[in-house]
Design an enzyme around this catalytic site. Structure first.
Site, PDB file in Angstrom:
ATOM      1  N   GLU A 188      20.400  14.086 -15.268  1.00 45.20           N
ATOM      2  CA  GLU A 188      20.592  13.016 -13.991  1.00 45.20           C
ATOM      3  C   GLU A 188      20.814  11.696 -14.734  1.00 45.20           C
ATOM      4  OE1 GLU A 188      19.180  11.793  -9.382  1.00 45.20           O
ATOM      5  OE2 GLU A 188      17.941  12.746 -10.744  1.00 45.20           O
ATOM      6  N   LYS A 202      25.556  13.015  -4.678  1.00 48.82           N
ATOM      7  CA  LYS A 202      24.086  13.556  -4.252  1.00 48.82           C
ATOM      8  C   LYS A 202      23.819  13.351  -2.878  1.00 48.82           C
ATOM      9  CE  LYS A 202      19.186  12.826  -5.941  1.00 48.82           C
ATOM     10  NZ  LYS A 202      18.473  12.066  -6.762  1.00 48.82           N
ATOM     11  N   CYS A 248      19.230  16.860  -8.521  1.00 43.54           N
ATOM     12  CA  CYS A 248      17.542  16.467  -8.386  1.00 43.54           C
ATOM     13  C   CYS A 248      16.793  16.760  -6.935  1.00 43.54           C
ATOM     14  CB  CYS A 248      17.527  14.901  -8.861  1.00 43.54           C
ATOM     15  SG  CYS A 248      15.727  14.734  -9.425  1.00 43.54           S
TER      16      CYS A 248
END
Length: 290
Positions: free
Chosen positions: A40, A112, A149
């Site tokens: 990331e 995300k 994540c």
């Protein structure tokens, strides 16, 4: 399929970090990797440790970064997953993972969806939640379920990718310890992180890849000491079998071979998708059932 996991640290500047990444991508390509996964926000420090408007400057020129990593994919003949700081408009930013085809074209992107706001992880200050949903990306190596994540803690995200036909779940990641925590707490956090993602592999009958950072990164605001990123990048197979797990310190390029026919075999003996009670799950769309 041969997949390369590139686990690395921040080398003080964007240029130095990118140069190290290029070395590792070339190593992956030379080893026969077909798919290369980066961590990331891999070009820079993990800037979300504090809330500072100057860090928005890191997104300037992000379109050039897209072109650059597309060219890296083309030159190395790999499908490449790269995590970038996307400036969508003035004051509107996303934490976005791009997938580049072997010819350098953009196969797709994922913004995300789950954005944390915790001490040392102040991502809500920087990133708007994704608005393009949980859509797998079709590539020459298969349909990739790309998440980022904090998404990794949510079984709903993994399930929706699986239900849309993803053949592989991939999580570029930046997570680590605070050195002030007790060793027992550090161990609990790390093993919970591994366990929940291993569970996604088992529950969905899919291989899972997570690629995390390593190294200590100072909190430039001085409020906290900083984060020691715990590495431990891994690959689990469709039954949750461990195919690879890195250590907590080493920069590495590790090529792992994944049997992409295993999902069909596993789902025949563990038919979780068949036995889901879709008629009884309506309440999952509620925040809480009072």
């Amino acid at each position: 399929m041969k997949v390369a996991l590139i686990q690395q640290k921040f080398h003080g500047t964007k240029d130095a970090t990118v140069q190290r990444t290029l070395e590792l991508v070339r190593e992956a390509s030379g080893g026969g990797a077909e798919l290369v996964v980066l961590q990331e926000l891999h070009q820079t420090q993990y800037f979300c440790q504090s809330e500072e408007t100057r860090f928005f400057d890191l997104a300037e020129g992000w379109e050039n970064d897209v072109k650059f990593w597309g060219e890296v994919a083309r030159q190395n003949g790999v499908v490449l997953v790269a995590s970038l700081f996307e400036k969508r408009a003035d004051g509107l930013y996303h934490n976005t993972a791009f997938v580049f085809e072997k010819d350098g074209s953009v196969a797709g992107k994922y913004r995300k969806m789950h954005i944390p706001d915790d001490p040392g992880f102040y991502e809500k200050f920087y990133f708007t939640p994704g608005d393009i949903g949980f859509e797998p990306i079709d590539t020459s190596v298969g349909r990739l379920g790309l998440l980022v994540c904090w998404d990794q803690w949510y079984p709903e995200a993994a399930r929706l990718m699986a239900l849309r036909g993803a053949k592989l779940l991939i999580y570029p990641t930046a997570i680590g310890w605070f050195e002030s925590d007790e060793e027992e707490e550090k161990s609990r956090q790390l093993e919970a992180w591994v366990a929940v993602q291993r569970g996604h592999a088992v529950a969905n009958g899919l291989p899972v890849i997570a690629v995390n950072r390593v190294g200590f990164e100072k909190d430039e605001s001085g409020v906290m000491d900083g984060i020691k990123f715990w590495g431990n990048s891994f690959v689990f197979g469709a039954q949750g079998e461990e195919l690879f797990r890195a250590d907590s310190q080493s920069e590495l390029c590790r090529i792992v071979e994944i049997d992409m026919t295993r999902s069909e075999e596993v789902r025949r003996i563990w038919p979780f998708l068949r036995d889901r009670r879709i008629d009884a799950y309506a309440n999952l769309t509620k925040r809480f059932i009072d």
